[in-house]
Design an enzyme around this catalytic site. Structure first.
Site, PDB file in Angstrom:
ATOM      1  N   CYS A 126      -2.915  36.491  45.484  1.00 58.01           N
ATOM      2  CA  CYS A 126      -1.978  36.721  46.581  1.00 58.01           C
ATOM      3  C   CYS A 126      -1.125  37.948  46.314  1.00 58.01           C
ATOM      4  CB  CYS A 126      -1.090  35.494  46.775  1.00 58.01           C
ATOM      5  SG  CYS A 126       0.217  35.762  47.966  1.00 58.01           S
ATOM      6  N   ARG A 174       3.526  37.537  47.080  1.00 57.16           N
ATOM      7  CA  ARG A 174       4.313  36.529  46.367  1.00 57.16           C
ATOM      8  C   ARG A 174       5.795  36.854  46.223  1.00 57.16           C
ATOM      9  NH1 ARG A 174       0.720  35.838  41.158  1.00 57.16           N
ATOM     10  NH2 ARG A 174      -0.414  37.647  41.977  1.00 57.16           N
ATOM     11  N   TRP A 193       2.187  34.878  56.581  1.00 59.08           N
ATOM     12  CA  TRP A 193       1.842  35.664  57.752  1.00 59.08           C
ATOM     13  C   TRP A 193       0.750  36.635  57.360  1.00 59.08           C
ATOM     14  CZ3 TRP A 193       6.977  35.614  55.933  1.00 59.08           C
ATOM     15  CH2 TRP A 193       7.320  36.676  55.073  1.00 59.08           C
ATOM     16  N   GLU A 245      -6.380  41.923  56.843  1.00 59.77           N
ATOM     17  CA  GLU A 245      -7.130  40.669  56.846  1.00 59.77           C
ATOM     18  C   GLU A 245      -7.844  40.466  58.173  1.00 59.77           C
ATOM     19  OE1 GLU A 245      -4.932  37.375  54.516  1.00 59.77           O
ATOM     20  OE2 GLU A 245      -3.393  38.533  55.539  1.00 59.77           O
TER      21      GLU A 245
END
Length: 465
Positions: free
Chosen positions: A159, A162, A332, A337
Site C-alpha cells: 500500500c 499508508r 480512496w 488504479e
C-alpha cells in the site's frame, strides 16, 4: 502458522519466548520483563511499526496463507501445557486451548499496551489466557479491534497510501452473523464511506471464526464490482475479471442487469452456517463517476464510468491470531488504479486501442508509443472526471511524495516500514516518482490483511456452493 520457536513474523520483540515455557516460574518474571520492555519500546516495535484500491490498502495483497491461522481457534484443541499463566486449567477437565493462538494473542496484547502506553499488560494477558483456556478463543475489546485494524493497514507492504493509517474509522459489527444483516451493514458501509464524494477510510468488522462455528463470508472481491457477461462468440461485455462471479450470481438467482459494460453485481454473502445468497445494492449506495475528458468532447460518447469507493471484501483481517474473514475496508482511489489498470489492462476493459483510434494515433507499431499516449489521456480523464464530480481521488505523483513522508514519520518513531517495491511504484511514470529510486525492507508484519486462496476462488466463482 509456524511453530512458536520458528516464528519470526510479526512483532518479534514484544514477547519474551521464555514466557511460552511450562511452569509458573516463567510467569513470575513477566511483570519485570514488561517494565524492561516498556523502557525500550522503540526497539520492541520493529515488528509493528495494486490493483483496485491500492491507494489505501494495496488491493492485490500477498497470499500469506501460512501467516494467518485462518480460524486458528477452529483447529483441534489440545490440552495446554503451562504456558506462563498462573491459573492452570483443571487437569481432570482439560480446557480447549489452541497452541498457535496464545503466542499470537500475547504478542498483540503486549504491542497494543506498549504503543498506546496502557501500562502493565499482565491483567489483560491473564484475562485473554483464561478465555482461550476455557473457550479456545478470545474476544478483542473495541479498543484492541480499532488498534489492530489500523496497524494492519500500517503493515500493508503493498500500500502506497499508508500515511493515513491512523484515520481509519472502525465499525464493530461482530454481533452480526446472518447474511441479510451483513448485506445491510455492507450497504451502510458504502453510504458511510462515500459521504457524497468526500471518501473516508472505513472498515466494517463482522464476526470472526470461532471453535464452534465459522464466521460469515463475503464472496465478492469488492463490495462494488461490475458484471462480466460472456457472449456466444467468447467476447465479454463488462469486466472480464468478474465473469466467473457473474455466472455464480446467475446460478444463485440473480436475473442480471441491463447488459451494459457497467452493471453492478449483487453482493454474495454467506452467513454463519449458511449458503451464499445474493443481495442487490441499492442505487444510493453506489456512487459512480462518469469518465469524460477535458479536451475531447467525443470522450463522453464512450459512456465510461467507475465507482468511487474501492471496498475490498475478501481479505482476512488477522489480529492477534483471530481471523476476521468478513471485514470489508476501503480507502480512496489513486487515479492510475482506474486509468492504468481497470480500464486499460488487456484482460480488463482493454480501452487503449479504442482511445488511440479516436485520438488518431498510429497503432501499427509500438514504436509510435501509441499505448503510452493513450494511457496518459485515459488517466487525465479519470482525474479530471473525479475532480469535476467532487469525488476524492489522488494522483500517483502526489501519493509517492506522501509515502516518503510516511516513511520519515515512522522512522522518527522507531518503526521500520515494510514495502513491496513492485507495488509501491505506480503503474505509469514510475521513474518520474521518488518512490522508484529506493529500496525497501520487505519484512511482513502482523496484524495484517491476508488473502486466502479459497477466498480468491470464491471471488472468481470457482468455489463449490
Amino acid at each position: 502458522m509456524p511453530d512458536t520457536p520458528q516464528r519470526t513474523d510479526g512483532p518479534a520483540g514484544w514477547l519474551d519466548r521464555a514466557e511460552a515455557r511450562d511452569g509458573a516460574a516463567a510467569w513470575d518474571g513477566a511483570e519485570a520483563r514488561n517494565r524492561a520492555q516498556a523502557r525500550d519500546v522503540g526497539a520492541a516495535r520493529d515488528g509493528v511499526a495494486s490493483g483496485d484500491g491500492a491507494i489505501a490498502w494495496g488491493g492485490g495483497f500477498q497470499e500469506r496463507h501460512d501467516r494467518c491461522p485462518e480460524g486458528a481457534a477452529r483447529r483441534q484443541p489440545s490440552a495446554p501445557a503451562g504456558i506462563g499463566h498462573p491459573r492452570r486449567p483443571n487437569p481432570r477437565n482439560p480446557a480447549p486451548c489452541t497452541p498457535e493462538l496464545w503466542p499470537a494473542a500475547s504478542d498483540f496484547i503486549r504491542a497494543h499496551h506498549a504503543e498506546e502506553r496502557l501500562g502493565d499488560p499482565t491483567p489483560r494477558l491473564a484475562e485473554a489466557y483464561a478465555e482461550i483456556a476455557e473457550t479456545g478463543t478470545y474476544r478483542h475489546t473495541e479498543r484492541e479491534l480499532t488498534f489492530g485494524a489500523r496497524v494492519a493497514w500500517r503493515n500493508a507492504n503493498r500500500c502506497i497510501g499508508r500515511l493515513y493509517w491512523n484515520s481509519l474509522h472502525v465499525r464493530d459489527r461482530r454481533h452480526l452473523t446472518a447474511a441479510e444483516d451483513i448485506a445491510a451493514a455492507c450497504t451502510d458501509h458504502l453510504r458511510g464511506a462515500s459521504q457524497g464524494g468526500r471518501i473516508r477510510p472505513l472498515i466494517t468488522v463482522f464476526a470472526p471464526d470461532a471453535p464452534d462455528r465459522p464466521g460469515p463470508r463475503i464472496w465478492n472481491e469488492q463490495l462494488i464490482r461490475y458484471a462480466g457477461y460472456v457472449q456466444r462468440d467468447g467476447r465479454v461485455v463488462g469486466d472480464p475479471r468478474n465473469e466467473g462471479l457473474t455466472a455464480l450470481a446467475r446460478r444463485l438467482g440473480w436475473r442480471g442487469g441491463d447488459g451494459t459494460p457497467f452493471d453492478v453485481l449483487p453482493l454474495i454473502v454467506q452467513g454463519t452456517d449458511d449458503k451464499p445468497r445474493c443481495f442487490d445494492l441499492p442505487p444510493d449506495a453506489v456512487l459512480e463517476v462518469p469518465i469524460e475528458h477535458e479536451d475531447h468532447d467525443w470522450w463522453a460518447g464512450l459512456r465510461l464510468r467507475w465507482h468511487a469507493v474501492p471496498a475490498l471484501s475478501t481479505m482476512c483481517l488477522e489480529i492477534g491470531g483471530i481471523c476476521y474473514q468478513a471485514a470489508p475496508f476501503n480507502g480512496w482511489y489513486m487515479g492510475t488504479e482506474i486509468g492504468a489498470r481497470n480500464l486499460a489492462d488487456t484482460d480488463r476493459y482493454d480501452l487503449l486501442p479504442r482511445i488511440a483510434e479516436r485520438l488518431g494515433l498510429d497503432t501499427t507499431s509500438d514504436r509510435s508509443l501509441w499505448k503510452d499516449r493513450a494511457l496518459v489521456e485515459l488517466n487525465r480523464a479519470v482525474l479530471y472526471s473525479f475532480d469535476r464530480a467532487g469525488v476524492t481521488v489522488t494522483d500517483h505523483h502526489t501519493e509517492s511524495r506522501r509515502f516518503l513522508t510516511h516513511l520519515d514519520r515512522e522512522e522518527r518513531k522507531g518503526r521500520t516500514v515494510g514495502a513491496d517495491w513492485s507495488w509501491i511504484v505506480p503503474p505509469i511514470s514510475g521513474s518520474a516518482t521518488p518512490v522508484f529510486h529506493r529500496t525497501y525492507d520487505t519484512t511482513e508484519r502482523t496484524p495484517a490483511y491476508v488473502q486466502h486462496p479459497e477466498a480468491l476462488a470464491r471471488a472468481s466463482g470457482d468455489f463449490l456452493v
